[in-house]
Design an enzyme around this catalytic site. Structure first.
Site, PDB file in Angstrom:
ATOM      1  N   VAL A  48       0.880  -1.170   0.000  1.00  0.00           N
ATOM      2  CA  VAL A  48       0.000   0.000   0.000  1.00  0.00           C
ATOM      3  C   VAL A  48       0.924   1.228   0.000  1.00  0.00           C
ATOM      4  O   VAL A  48       2.124   1.085   0.140  1.00  0.00           O
ATOM      5  CB  VAL A  48      -0.940   0.034   1.227  1.00  0.00           C
ATOM      6  CG1 VAL A  48      -2.132  -0.855   1.043  1.00  0.00           C
ATOM      7  CG2 VAL A  48      -0.191  -0.314   2.505  1.00  0.00           C
ATOM      8  N   LYS A  79      -2.618  13.947  -8.886  1.00  0.00           N
ATOM      9  CA  LYS A  79      -3.348  14.241  -7.650  1.00  0.00           C
ATOM     10  C   LYS A  79      -3.187  15.732  -7.363  1.00  0.00           C
ATOM     11  O   LYS A  79      -2.083  16.202  -7.133  1.00  0.00           O
ATOM     12  CB  LYS A  79      -2.769  13.395  -6.499  1.00  0.00           C
ATOM     13  CG  LYS A  79      -3.364  13.753  -5.149  1.00  0.00           C
ATOM     14  CD  LYS A  79      -2.764  12.908  -4.034  1.00  0.00           C
ATOM     15  CE  LYS A  79      -3.241  13.392  -2.677  1.00  0.00           C
ATOM     16  NZ  LYS A  79      -2.577  12.712  -1.557  1.00  0.00           N
ATOM     17  N   GLY A 347       3.416   8.883   4.339  1.00  0.00           N
ATOM     18  CA  GLY A 347       4.361   7.779   4.541  1.00  0.00           C
ATOM     19  C   GLY A 347       5.589   7.912   3.654  1.00  0.00           C
ATOM     20  O   GLY A 347       6.732   7.917   4.126  1.00  0.00           O
TER      21      GLY A 347
HETATM   22  C1  LIG Z   1      -2.839   1.075   5.245  1.00  0.00           C
HETATM   23  C2  LIG Z   1      -1.692   1.898   4.767  1.00  0.00           C
HETATM   24  C3  LIG Z   1      -1.892   2.824   3.744  1.00  0.00           C
HETATM   25  C4  LIG Z   1      -0.835   3.635   3.324  1.00  0.00           C
HETATM   26  N1  LIG Z   1      -1.057   4.582   2.373  1.00  0.00           N
HETATM   27  C5  LIG Z   1      -0.057   5.443   2.043  1.00  0.00           C
HETATM   28  C6  LIG Z   1      -0.261   6.463   1.076  1.00  0.00           C
HETATM   29  O1  LIG Z   1      -1.338   6.608   0.500  1.00  0.00           O
HETATM   30  N2  LIG Z   1       0.775   7.269   0.788  1.00  0.00           N
HETATM   31  C7  LIG Z   1       2.001   7.133   1.372  1.00  0.00           C
HETATM   32  O2  LIG Z   1       2.909   7.917   1.096  1.00  0.00           O
HETATM   33  N3  LIG Z   1       2.234   6.148   2.264  1.00  0.00           N
HETATM   34  C8  LIG Z   1       1.240   5.307   2.604  1.00  0.00           C
HETATM   35  N4  LIG Z   1       1.484   4.296   3.485  1.00  0.00           N
HETATM   36  C9  LIG Z   1       2.854   4.087   3.943  1.00  0.00           C
HETATM   37  C10 LIG Z   1       3.628   3.304   2.877  1.00  0.00           C
HETATM   38  O3  LIG Z   1       2.958   2.111   2.576  1.00  0.00           O
HETATM   39  C11 LIG Z   1       5.027   2.996   3.364  1.00  0.00           C
HETATM   40  O4  LIG Z   1       5.621   4.183   3.821  1.00  0.00           O
HETATM   41  C12 LIG Z   1       5.867   2.450   2.237  1.00  0.00           C
HETATM   42  O5  LIG Z   1       5.245   1.400   1.589  1.00  0.00           O
HETATM   43  C13 LIG Z   1       7.220   2.011   2.745  1.00  0.00           C
HETATM   44  O6  LIG Z   1       7.161   0.757   3.335  1.00  0.00           O
HETATM   45  P1  LIG Z   1       8.530   0.073   3.766  1.00  0.00           P
HETATM   46  O7  LIG Z   1       9.418   0.026   2.581  1.00  0.00           O
HETATM   47  O8  LIG Z   1       9.032   0.768   4.968  1.00  0.00           O
HETATM   48  O9  LIG Z   1       8.083  -1.392   4.219  1.00  0.00           O
HETATM   49  P2  LIG Z   1       7.635  -2.684   3.385  1.00  0.00           P
HETATM   50  O10 LIG Z   1       6.963  -2.360   2.107  1.00  0.00           O
HETATM   51  O11 LIG Z   1       6.883  -3.507   4.366  1.00  0.00           O
HETATM   52  O12 LIG Z   1       8.999  -3.396   3.012  1.00  0.00           O
HETATM   53  C14 LIG Z   1       9.707  -4.198   3.932  1.00  0.00           C
HETATM   54  C15 LIG Z   1      10.840  -4.900   3.201  1.00  0.00           C
HETATM   55  O13 LIG Z   1      11.630  -5.562   4.168  1.00  0.00           O
HETATM   56  C16 LIG Z   1      11.971  -6.823   3.666  1.00  0.00           C
HETATM   57  N5  LIG Z   1      12.284  -7.747   4.761  1.00  0.00           N
HETATM   58  C17 LIG Z   1      11.497  -8.054   5.824  1.00  0.00           C
HETATM   59  N6  LIG Z   1      12.116  -8.984   6.572  1.00  0.00           N
HETATM   60  C18 LIG Z   1      13.314  -9.249   5.975  1.00  0.00           C
HETATM   61  C19 LIG Z   1      14.382 -10.127   6.260  1.00  0.00           C
HETATM   62  N7  LIG Z   1      14.376 -10.941   7.313  1.00  0.00           N
HETATM   63  N8  LIG Z   1      15.437 -10.147   5.416  1.00  0.00           N
HETATM   64  C20 LIG Z   1      15.488  -9.329   4.333  1.00  0.00           C
HETATM   65  N9  LIG Z   1      14.483  -8.475   4.034  1.00  0.00           N
HETATM   66  C21 LIG Z   1      13.418  -8.448   4.840  1.00  0.00           C
HETATM   67  C22 LIG Z   1      10.752  -7.258   2.864  1.00  0.00           C
HETATM   68  O14 LIG Z   1      11.075  -8.279   1.931  1.00  0.00           O
HETATM   69  C23 LIG Z   1      10.399  -5.946   2.182  1.00  0.00           C
HETATM   70  O15 LIG Z   1      11.152  -5.804   1.010  1.00  0.00           O
HETATM   71  C24 LIG Z   1       0.447   3.470   3.900  1.00  0.00           C
HETATM   72  C25 LIG Z   1       0.653   2.496   4.877  1.00  0.00           C
HETATM   73  C26 LIG Z   1      -0.401   1.721   5.323  1.00  0.00           C
HETATM   74  C27 LIG Z   1      -0.166   0.710   6.390  1.00  0.00           C
END
Ligand SMILES: Cc1cc2nc3c(=O)[nH]c(=O)nc-3n(C[C@H](O)[C@H](O)[C@H](O)COP(=O)(O)OP(=O)(O)OC[C@H]3O[C@@H](n4cnc5c(N)ncnc54)[C@H](O)[C@@H]3O)c2cc1C
Length: 530
Positions: A48, A79, A347
């Protein structure tokens, strides 16, 4: 010798960090860092995060990404605003938080004029063309060269998974090393720094700086370094989102909105985000106030009869931030560092900001304590800034129709800084000076000399120019702030609300210049016709 950076996690934040750090730190002739990214094949990205704010243009520019190519690759749409529906009275009303507005000079008294009028036209429509342009579903760009005066401010909606893939491609092409393997363990130095991570595939990956982008699992910053989480759930009650994509094959409404819609429902709100092949719909709600089954019924009813057979997926989240995002030689970026609910699409902005701050505060020389201190201070300021602003959307409601809406307006659900701001704005309209320094009367104040980042008791500083006077005006006046007080003080016979002349002129000229959004997408970035 160049420093080694290992990013663990390949979601949007991991790849954004990889691409940006590579570009920013190795931009000159000298290679100052070696960037690697480890991504697990077993743990999916959260999938997401599809609406952005205009800060996204900064990362696109920094990475020299062409806007149209970006839209082609990510199913991107424009947007121009967020429209909030049913947040005030639940009677079908709505208001816009538009990205652009006209600022009259030399004195911008548009807020005061609106307060002193009969409020027959919503505030944002008096000062920005974008609410009307949104209602007309037109693009903020022309099909040919732009010749429509000042540019319209916009961000994008996009497919979150495609965005991460696209960034991965860019990062890899620029020299970022990519490991697809699952991290299983962490080795530590005696001084408490991380030495290396170990993987299922038998690798031992050393680095000087580790970036935790492992999402909510926060494997390095929390599981390994045990940095506490500062919980915001007292002020932001939602903790789950029921996600329901609506493919255009199932239902195409006949247009593509150039804005996000956020509709308040019984125990939270629904996002409605148009892409090129589907609308992303999701119900952000509080598990304390609604069951999973009820939430599912409600979001299907929101969408209409065609939603009966659509798939749904529940995403759990927590709201808050890491006490310090940078601890020892580990920096948490993305969901591992903090998350506020997605109401204002902050986010990806916070990940982008953290990456930019890290490149500016990069520890090229030995001890990084001073750099970490400043980084943590700047990041916690931004988290608090977002907290106040999102908290305000809820607490100004007049809805009393469900326990959730009764709860969010209780005084204990309004954080102290926001309460002090609202109190201050009862004595004067919101203005620029309020954002130059934010020690307002009645605000919590604490000594800021401690070596840690600051908890909720430190003095707040909203000087990041993220949510400024214009954003506060959009929401405060969208939520009919001080209606009764003004009526009581100045009577009900106030002059009719006027639209600024410049906005009228722009709206009169717009139909000859701005094409329907879907037509622009079909002609300029190859969206299919539905
Ligand atoms: C309901 C919801 C709606 C949202 N809507 C918006 C929006 O409209 N606009 C916006 O800007 N933000 C939004 N966000 C926030 C946005 O989704 C996040 O900021 C963005 O996706 C970044 O996520 P991330 O990369 O931190 O984590 P994730 O996408 O969860 O990535 C985690 C990574 O870690 C890796 N990983 C995990 N464990 C291990 C391991 N043991 N070894 C190696 N790798 C590992 C996984 O493989 C993955 O690649 C939303 C969030 C939520 C929950």
């Amino acid at each position: 010798m160049s420093k080694r950076i290992l990013i663990v996690g390949g979601g949007s934040s991991g790849w954004m960090s990889a691409a940006y750090l590579e570009a920013a730190l190795n931009g000159g002739n000298t290679k100052r860092v070696e960037v690697s990214l480890l991504e697990s094949p077993d743990v999916p990205r959260i999938g997401v995060g599809e609406a952005t704010i205009p800060s996204i243009n900064h990362i696109l520019a920094a990475l020299k990404i062409d806007e149209r190519e970006f839209m082609r690759r990510t199913e991107g749409t424009f947007k121009q605003a967020i429209k909030f529906v049913n947040w005030l009275d639940n009677k079908g009303e709505g208001y816009y938080h538009a990205f652009g507005r006209y600022t009259p000079t030399p004195v911008d008294d548009s807020g005061e004029r609106w307060l002193m009028s009969d409020r027959s036209i919503p505030f944002m429509e008096t000062i920005s063309a974008q609410p009307r342009l949104c209602e007309w579903n037109v693009a903020p760009q022309m099909i040919g060269a732009w010749d429509f005066g000042p540019k319209l401010t916009y961000a994008f909606h996009m497919n979150a998974l495609s965005f991460a893939d696209y960034l991965a491609e860019i990062a890899a092409a620029r020299g970022v090393t990519h490991y697809v393997d699952h991290m299983t363990d962490v080795e530590m130095h005696e001084n408490g720094d991380i030495a290396a991570v170990l993987t299922k595939g038998g690798k031992r990956l050393e680095a000087d700086l580790f970036i935790d982008c492992t999402g909510f699992s926060a494997l390095l910053i929390e599981k390994q370094l045990q940095e506490p989480w500062v919980d915001f759930s007292k002020w932001l009650l939602c903790d789950r989102a029921l996600v329901m994509p609506v493919p255009y094959e199932t239902h195409y409404p006949g247009f593509v909105r150039p804005y996000t819609v956020s509709t308040a429902l019984s125990a939270g709100w629904a996002w409605d985000i148009p892409l090129q092949s589907r609308r992303g719909v999701g119900y952000v709600h509080s598990s304390e106030f609604i069951s999973e089954e009820q939430a599912e019924r409600e979001i299907r009813a929101y969408e209409g009869p065609h939603a009966e057979k659509l798939d749904t997926r529940m995403v759990h989240f927590k709201v808050g931030m890491r006490e310090r995002c940078w601890v020892k030689n580990c920096v948490a970026i993305g969901l591992s560092g903090g998350f506020l609910e997605p109401l204002e699409s902050t986010g990806l902005y916070l990940s982008d900001l953290a990456t930019v701050m890290l490149s500016e505060h990069f520890p090229h020389f030995g001890n990084s304590d001073a750099l970490a201190f400043r980084f943590n201070r700047l990041m916690s300021n931004r988290f608090y800034e977002v907290l106040d602003f999102i908290n305000m959307h809820y607490c100004l409601t007049r809805r009393n129709d469900t326990p959730f809406w009764q709860e969010v307006q209780k005084s204990e659900r309004i954080n102290d800084r926001l309460a002090a701001k609202l109190e201050f704005w009862r004595s004067k309209p919101v203005g620029h000076a309020d954002f130059e320094d934010q020690l307002l009367p009645n605000q919590p104040y604490a000594d800021t000399s401690s070596s840690k980042a600051f908890g909720d008791t430190r003095s707040p500083i909203d000087t990041g120019k993220l949510f400024t006077r214009s954003s506060y005006e959009a929401v405060l006046y969208g939520m009919d702030f001080m209606r009764d007080e003004y009526r009581e003080r100045f009577g009900t016979d106030l002059p009719q609300t006027g639209i600024h002349r410049r906005i009228v002129e722009r709206l009169n000229a717009a139909p000859q210049k701005l094409p329907p959004h879907d037509l622009w997408l079909q002609r300029c970035v190859g969206m299919q016709k539905y």
